[in-house]
Write a protein that holds these residues in place. Structure first.
Motif, short mmCIF file in Angstrom:
data_model
loop_
_atom_site.label_atom_id
_atom_site.label_comp_id
_atom_site.label_asym_id
_atom_site.label_seq_id
_atom_site.Cartn_x
_atom_site.Cartn_y
_atom_site.Cartn_z
N PRO A 145 0.57 -1.34 0.09
CA PRO A 145 -0.03 -0.01 -0.04
C PRO A 145 0.98 1.03 0.19
O PRO A 145 1.76 1.61 0.63
CB PRO A 145 -0.71 -0.08 1.16
N ARG A 146 0.50 2.20 -0.74
CA ARG A 146 1.38 3.47 -0.87
C ARG A 146 1.23 4.08 0.47
O ARG A 146 2.41 4.77 0.94
CB ARG A 146 0.70 4.33 -2.09
N ALA A 147 0.18 4.26 1.14
CA ALA A 147 0.19 5.13 2.35
C ALA A 147 1.26 4.44 3.51
O ALA A 147 1.58 5.04 4.12
CB ALA A 147 -1.40 5.01 2.86
N LEU A 148 1.10 3.12 3.45
CA LEU A 148 1.77 2.31 4.36
C LEU A 148 3.47 2.72 4.01
O LEU A 148 4.27 2.89 5.18
CB LEU A 148 1.71 0.92 4.41
N ILE A 149 3.92 2.66 2.94
CA ILE A 149 5.32 2.76 2.65
C ILE A 149 5.67 4.14 2.66
O ILE A 149 6.61 4.64 3.39
CB ILE A 149 5.62 2.40 1.18
N ALA A 150 4.90 5.22 2.28
CA ALA A 150 4.98 6.72 2.43
C ALA A 150 4.96 6.96 3.93
O ALA A 150 6.02 7.65 4.37
CB ALA A 150 4.19 7.39 1.89
N GLY A 151 4.04 6.58 4.60
CA GLY A 151 4.03 6.76 6.19
C GLY A 151 5.31 6.23 6.78
O GLY A 151 5.80 6.77 7.73
N SER A 152 5.73 4.94 6.55
CA SER A 152 6.74 4.35 7.23
C SER A 152 8.38 4.98 6.94
O SER A 152 8.74 5.51 7.88
CB SER A 152 6.99 3.10 6.72
N LEU A 153 8.21 5.50 5.80
CA LEU A 153 9.46 6.47 5.20
C LEU A 153 9.38 7.77 6.17
O LEU A 153 10.49 8.05 6.62
CB LEU A 153 9.54 6.82 3.96
N VAL A 154 7.99 8.38 6.20
CA VAL A 154 8.09 9.74 7.06
C VAL A 154 8.59 9.33 8.49
O VAL A 154 9.00 10.31 9.12
CB VAL A 154 6.73 10.30 7.03
N ALA A 155 7.92 8.25 8.92
CA ALA A 155 7.97 7.98 10.41
C ALA A 155 9.39 7.57 10.68
O ALA A 155 10.03 7.99 11.80
CB ALA A 155 7.10 6.90 10.73
N LEU A 156 10.24 6.72 9.76
CA LEU A 156 11.51 6.62 9.80
C LEU A 156 12.49 7.80 9.91
O LEU A 156 13.57 7.99 10.64
CB LEU A 156 11.77 5.47 8.98
N GLY A 157 12.20 8.87 9.14
CA GLY A 157 12.54 10.05 8.96
C GLY A 157 12.64 10.70 10.51
O GLY A 157 13.42 11.36 10.86
N GLY A 158 11.39 10.77 11.06
CA GLY A 158 11.18 11.39 12.53
C GLY A 158 12.09 10.77 13.38
O GLY A 158 12.90 11.34 14.37
N VAL A 159 12.30 9.40 13.52
CA VAL A 159 13.17 8.47 14.22
C VAL A 159 14.63 8.99 13.88
O VAL A 159 15.43 9.20 14.84
CB VAL A 159 13.18 7.30 13.99
#
Length: 312
Positions: A145-159
Motif C-alpha cells: 500500500p502506498r500509504a503504508l510505505i510513504a508513512g513508514s518512510l516519514v516515520a523513519l525520518g522522524g526517528v
C-alpha cells in the motif's frame, strides 16, 4: 371509567445498546498498550543496562515472563494448556520465533546499546517496521500500500531526527548489533504472523517465551553472579521488564497481529521512540531536545499516514 393500562416496555430491538468494541478497535487498543509498554522498556533498561550484561538481562526478562504466562495459561485453561492441536511445523515456527525474536533480538539489542547511544539504536532498530512491510508484501500477500510505505518512510525520518539529539556515542560493533537486532525482529514478526493463522496469541507468546528462556539458560551462572551485586532497584526493573513489556506487551502484540496486517501494525511501533522520550521526560526528568520534539511529531504524522487505507 376506562382504565389506563401501563405502557409496555419497548421491544429489545429499540433499546439503546451499549457500544461494543469491534475486533479492529480491540486490536488498535492492544497495539496501543504494546507501544506504551515497549516504550517503557527503554526507560527501565537504562536502570539495568550497567548492572546486568546483555544475555543475563535477556534471560531474567524472559524467565519472569515465562513464569507469569504459565500461571495465566494454567489458571485459564487448566490441564488443556494448548486448546487446539498444533502441527510439528507450527511448533517449529514458534520455536524459531522464540529463538530469533525473543532471545536473539533481545540479546543483540541489549549488547548494541552498550556500544551506541539510545538515539542511534532507535534509528537502526526502527528499520525493522519498514523491512516488515516489504516482507509482508512479498511473503504474506499483504501487497505494498502506498500509504503504508510513504508513512513508514516519514516515520523513519522522524526517528532519524530524534537520533540527531543523542550523544553521538557509537561504533561499528554497536551499529552491526543493532542492524542484526532489526533483522531478527523482522524475521520474528513475519514468522509469528504465519503461526497466528493457526494458533492463538497467548499460546504463541507463552511457548516462544519458554523457548527463548531455554536458549539463554547457559548464562544462568553469570546471571546469578551479577544479581548478587545488583541493587534492589535494578532487580525490580528487570522483573518489570519481564512482566509488563514482555509478558503483557508481547501478548497484546500477538493479539493485534492476529487481527491486523503485519506491515500496518509494525508501522505503529514508530511511535515507541517518541513515547520513550516523553516517558524519560516525565519519569527521569530528562528534558527532550528540540530534535526529540520535532522528530517525535514527524513520526506521529508518519504513523497517521501509514494507517490510512486507500479508497477503491
Amino acid at each position: 371509567m376506562t382504565q389506563t393500562l401501563p405502557a409496555s416496555p419497548p421491544p429489545p430491538s429499540s433499546r439503546i445498546a451499549a457500544p461494543r468494541l469491534t475486533e479492529s478497535r480491540k486490536a488498535a487498543v492492544a497495539a496501543g498498550i504494546t507501544v506504551l509498554l515497549w516504550a517503557s522498556a527503554f526507560v527501565a533498561i537504562r536502570d539495568v543496562g550497567h548492572t546486568l550484561s546483555a544475555a543475563p538481562l535477556a534471560l531474567i526478562r524472559l524467565a519472569v515472563a515465562s513464569v507469569a504466562l504459565t500461571v495465566i495459561v494454567v489458571a485459564r485453561r487448566g490441564r488443556r494448556v494448548i486448546p487446539v492441536p498444533l502441527s510439528r511445523r507450527t511448533y517449529g515456527l514458534i520455536a524459531a520465533c522464540g529463538v530469533l525474536w525473543l532471545a536473539g533480538y533481545t540479546v543483540a539489542l541489549n549488547a548494541g546499546e552498550q556500544h551506541v547511544d539510545a538515539g542511534t539504536a532507535a534509528l537502526l532498530v526502527n528499520v525493522a517496521p519498514l523491512l516488515i512491510a516489504f516482507g509482508a508484501g512479498l511473503f504474506l500477500g499483504e501487497g505494498f500500500p502506498r500509504a503504508l510505505i510513504a508513512g513508514s518512510l516519514v516515520a523513519l525520518g522522524g526517528v532519524a531526527v530524534i537520533s540527531l539529539g543523542s550523544t553521538g556515542d557509537r561504533d561499528w560493533v554497536g551499529v552491526a548489533l543493532c542492524l542484526v537486532a532489526a533483522l531478527l525482529y523482522t524475521a520474528g514478526v513475519l514468522i509469528q504472523k504465519v503461526v497466528l493463522r493457526v494458533a492463538d496469541g497467548l499460546t504463541t507468546t507463552w511457548l516462544a517465551c519458554l523457548v527463548g528462556t531455554a536458549v539463554l539458560l547457559p548464562w544462568t551462572p553469570q546471571l546469578v553472579s551479577e544479581l548478587s551485586t545488583a541493587s534492589v532497584g535494578a532487580i525490580l526493573a528487570a522483573v518489570y521488564l519481564g512482566l509488563f513489556p514482555t509478558a503483557i506487551g508481547f501478548s497484546t502484540w500477538a493479539y493485534a497481529l492476529q487481527r491486523m496486517d503485519a506491515g500496518r501494525l509494525s508501522a505503529s511501533t514508530y511511535v515507541v521512540p517518541t513515547v520513550s522520550v516523553l516517558m524519560s521526560w516525565a519519569l527521569l526528568s530528562e528534558v527532550p531536545t528540540v530534535f526529540g520534539l520535532i522528530g517525535g511529531a514527524i513520526s506521529l504524522v508518519g504513523v497517521a499516514i501509514s494507517r490510512r487505507r486507500s479508497r477503491r
